[in-house]
Design a protein around this motif. Structure first.
Motif, PDB file in Angstrom:
ATOM      1  N   PHE A   6      -3.365  17.342   0.771  1.00 46.18           N
ATOM      2  CA  PHE A   6      -4.344  18.374   1.075  1.00 46.18           C
ATOM      3  C   PHE A   6      -5.761  17.874   0.797  1.00 46.18           C
ATOM      4  CE2 PHE A   6      -0.652  21.259   0.272  1.00 46.18           C
ATOM      5  CZ  PHE A   6      -0.531  21.710   1.578  1.00 46.18           C
ATOM      6  N   ALA A   7      -5.930  17.128  -0.291  1.00 45.43           N
ATOM      7  CA  ALA A   7      -7.247  16.595  -0.632  1.00 45.43           C
ATOM      8  C   ALA A   7      -7.710  15.594   0.419  1.00 45.43           C
ATOM      9  CB  ALA A   7      -7.210  15.938  -2.016  1.00 45.43           C
ATOM     10  N   ILE A   8      -6.804  14.760   0.912  1.00 49.64           N
ATOM     11  CA  ILE A   8      -7.151  13.787   1.946  1.00 49.64           C
ATOM     12  C   ILE A   8      -7.557  14.506   3.224  1.00 49.64           C
ATOM     13  CG2 ILE A   8      -6.175  12.011   3.463  1.00 49.64           C
ATOM     14  CD1 ILE A   8      -4.507  11.074   1.033  1.00 49.64           C
ATOM     15  N   MET A   9      -6.777  15.533   3.605  1.00 48.68           N
ATOM     16  CA  MET A   9      -7.083  16.267   4.830  1.00 48.68           C
ATOM     17  C   MET A   9      -8.398  17.029   4.685  1.00 48.68           C
ATOM     18  SD  MET A   9      -3.425  17.498   6.348  1.00 48.68           S
ATOM     19  CE  MET A   9      -2.796  18.255   4.869  1.00 48.68           C
ATOM     20  N   ALA A  10      -8.667  17.575   3.494  1.00 43.07           N
ATOM     21  CA  ALA A  10      -9.916  18.305   3.271  1.00 43.07           C
ATOM     22  C   ALA A  10     -11.117  17.375   3.401  1.00 43.07           C
ATOM     23  CB  ALA A  10      -9.902  18.972   1.898  1.00 43.07           C
ATOM     24  N   ALA A  11     -10.925  16.101   3.061  1.00 45.20           N
ATOM     25  CA  ALA A  11     -12.006  15.127   3.163  1.00 45.20           C
ATOM     26  C   ALA A  11     -12.178  14.632   4.598  1.00 45.20           C
ATOM     27  CB  ALA A  11     -11.731  13.946   2.228  1.00 45.20           C
ATOM     28  N   GLY A  12     -11.341  15.132   5.529  1.00 48.25           N
ATOM     29  CA  GLY A  12     -11.464  14.744   6.924  1.00 48.25           C
ATOM     30  C   GLY A  12     -10.716  13.469   7.261  1.00 48.25           C
ATOM     31  N   LYS A  13      -9.861  13.008   6.386  1.00 48.07           N
ATOM     32  CA  LYS A  13      -9.098  11.789   6.621  1.00 48.07           C
ATOM     33  C   LYS A  13      -7.647  12.166   6.896  1.00 48.07           C
ATOM     34  CE  LYS A  13     -11.934   9.134   3.404  1.00 48.07           C
ATOM     35  NZ  LYS A  13     -11.943   8.381   2.162  1.00 48.07           N
ATOM     36  N   ALA A  14      -7.016  11.376   7.727  1.00 53.58           N
ATOM     37  CA  ALA A  14      -5.600  11.604   8.009  1.00 53.58           C
ATOM     38  C   ALA A  14      -4.763  11.030   6.875  1.00 53.58           C
ATOM     39  CB  ALA A  14      -5.222  10.932   9.323  1.00 53.58           C
ATOM     40  N   PRO A  15      -3.671  11.708   6.503  1.00 49.35           N
ATOM     41  CA  PRO A  15      -2.807  11.137   5.469  1.00 49.35           C
ATOM     42  C   PRO A  15      -2.188   9.842   5.970  1.00 49.35           C
ATOM     43  CG  PRO A  15      -1.832  13.136   6.387  1.00 49.35           C
ATOM     44  CD  PRO A  15      -3.178  12.976   7.006  1.00 49.35           C
ATOM     45  N   PRO A  16      -1.855   8.935   5.047  1.00 52.41           N
ATOM     46  CA  PRO A  16      -1.269   7.657   5.474  1.00 52.41           C
ATOM     47  C   PRO A  16       0.062   7.892   6.189  1.00 52.41           C
ATOM     48  CG  PRO A  16      -1.190   7.884   3.081  1.00 52.41           C
ATOM     49  CD  PRO A  16      -1.953   9.048   3.616  1.00 52.41           C
ATOM     50  N   SER A  17       0.329   7.031   7.165  1.00 55.10           N
ATOM     51  CA  SER A  17       1.572   7.167   7.910  1.00 55.10           C
ATOM     52  C   SER A  17       2.758   6.800   7.027  1.00 55.10           C
ATOM     53  CB  SER A  17       1.555   6.256   9.134  1.00 55.10           C
ATOM     54  OG  SER A  17       1.678   4.902   8.727  1.00 55.10           O
ATOM     55  N   THR A  18       3.925   7.298   7.400  1.00 64.76           N
ATOM     56  CA  THR A  18       5.152   6.999   6.655  1.00 64.76           C
ATOM     57  C   THR A  18       5.399   5.502   6.613  1.00 64.76           C
ATOM     58  OG1 THR A  18       6.064   9.127   7.308  1.00 64.76           O
ATOM     59  CG2 THR A  18       7.631   7.459   6.554  1.00 64.76           C
ATOM     60  N   MET A  19       5.149   4.826   7.726  1.00 66.48           N
ATOM     61  CA  MET A  19       5.378   3.381   7.780  1.00 66.48           C
ATOM     62  C   MET A  19       4.453   2.637   6.813  1.00 66.48           C
ATOM     63  SD  MET A  19       7.987   3.001   9.562  1.00 66.48           S
ATOM     64  CE  MET A  19       8.043   1.237   9.596  1.00 66.48           C
ATOM     65  N   LEU A  20       3.225   3.085   6.711  1.00 65.29           N
ATOM     66  CA  LEU A  20       2.285   2.444   5.796  1.00 65.29           C
ATOM     67  C   LEU A  20       2.732   2.643   4.346  1.00 65.29           C
ATOM     68  CD1 LEU A  20      -0.334   0.843   5.491  1.00 65.29           C
ATOM     69  CD2 LEU A  20      -1.555   3.035   5.399  1.00 65.29           C
ATOM     70  N   VAL A  21       3.155   3.856   4.031  1.00 66.18           N
ATOM     71  CA  VAL A  21       3.647   4.136   2.677  1.00 66.18           C
ATOM     72  C   VAL A  21       4.884   3.283   2.385  1.00 66.18           C
ATOM     73  CG1 VAL A  21       4.658   5.905   1.178  1.00 66.18           C
ATOM     74  CG2 VAL A  21       2.650   6.446   2.574  1.00 66.18           C
ATOM     75  N   LEU A  22       5.806   3.206   3.334  1.00 67.14           N
ATOM     76  CA  LEU A  22       7.000   2.367   3.152  1.00 67.14           C
ATOM     77  C   LEU A  22       6.625   0.898   2.990  1.00 67.14           C
ATOM     78  CD1 LEU A  22       9.510   4.004   5.657  1.00 67.14           C
ATOM     79  CD2 LEU A  22       9.573   4.085   3.151  1.00 67.14           C
ATOM     80  N   PHE A  23       5.630   0.447   3.747  1.00 65.22           N
ATOM     81  CA  PHE A  23       5.161  -0.932   3.611  1.00 65.22           C
ATOM     82  C   PHE A  23       4.648  -1.183   2.198  1.00 65.22           C
ATOM     83  CE2 PHE A  23       1.433  -3.730   3.505  1.00 65.22           C
ATOM     84  CZ  PHE A  23       2.041  -4.943   3.816  1.00 65.22           C
TER      85      PHE A  23
END
Length: 186
Positions: A6-23
């Protein structure tokens, strides 16, 4: 979604993708394996775990001080009160590092990793104690197979030593405390 999302989205940024998190999880795991393997090889060649732990902690200090002094990185701006609130966390981290290295010196890498897999259990327990962060029963029940699995694997390990077990458990305790106390301090 987690509060961080929610904090990331409020700052106007997209949350990291699942693939990036898995990486990043995969990268963390690979670095952890390399760290444990390198530590064990070094301790087999030079069985001085206290020195190894001190050098590892000291390397961070030796790395960052010149960056601050030369102005290549801005040092954190902390009041004396803020700095003093970080001292216990730093000490807990240092002790956690020491007992991790001691556990690698006292036993096999696989046994240390089995015992250290209990760290999420300690995170939950200390979260409940220090942060009053009570997790739902189904989440707690997911930890039961981990605890039972560690007990079975520990009792069947041919390289079991009490010193290795105690140090690996100490690592779990100190690193879990560090994480929880860091959150409380913030």
């Amino acid at each position: 979604l987690a509060p961080a999302s929610f904090a990331i989205m409020a700052a106007g940024k997209a949350p990291p993708s699942t693939m990036l998190v898995l990486f990043y999880f995969g990268l963390w795991y690979a670095i952890n394996v390399a760290y444990n393997y390198t530590n064990k090889k070094a301790l087999n060649a030079l069985p001085l775990p206290y020195l190894a732990a001190a050098v590892q902690i000291g390397t961070g200090i030796v790395y960052v001080l010149p960056l601050w002094i030369l102005g290549l990185r801005k040092p954190p701006s902390l009041t004396s009160k803020e700095l003093m609130s970080l001292v216990p966390i730093g000490m807990i981290h240092g002790i956690g590092q020491l007992v991790t290295v001691l556990s690698l010196d006292a036993g096999s890498i696989s046994f240390v990793n089995v015992v250290k897999s209990l760290e999420p259990f300690f995170n939950v327990v200390f979260g409940m104690i220090f942060m009053k962060d009570f997790v739902p029963i189904p989440v707690l029940l997911t930890l039961v197979p981990v605890v039972v699995g560690v007990a079975i694997a520990s009792s069947a390990d041919m390289e079991f030593t009490w010193l290795c077990f105690a140090c690996a458990m100490g690592s779990n305790i100190f690193f879990s405390l560090r994480g929880v106390l860091s959150k409380v301090t913030m």
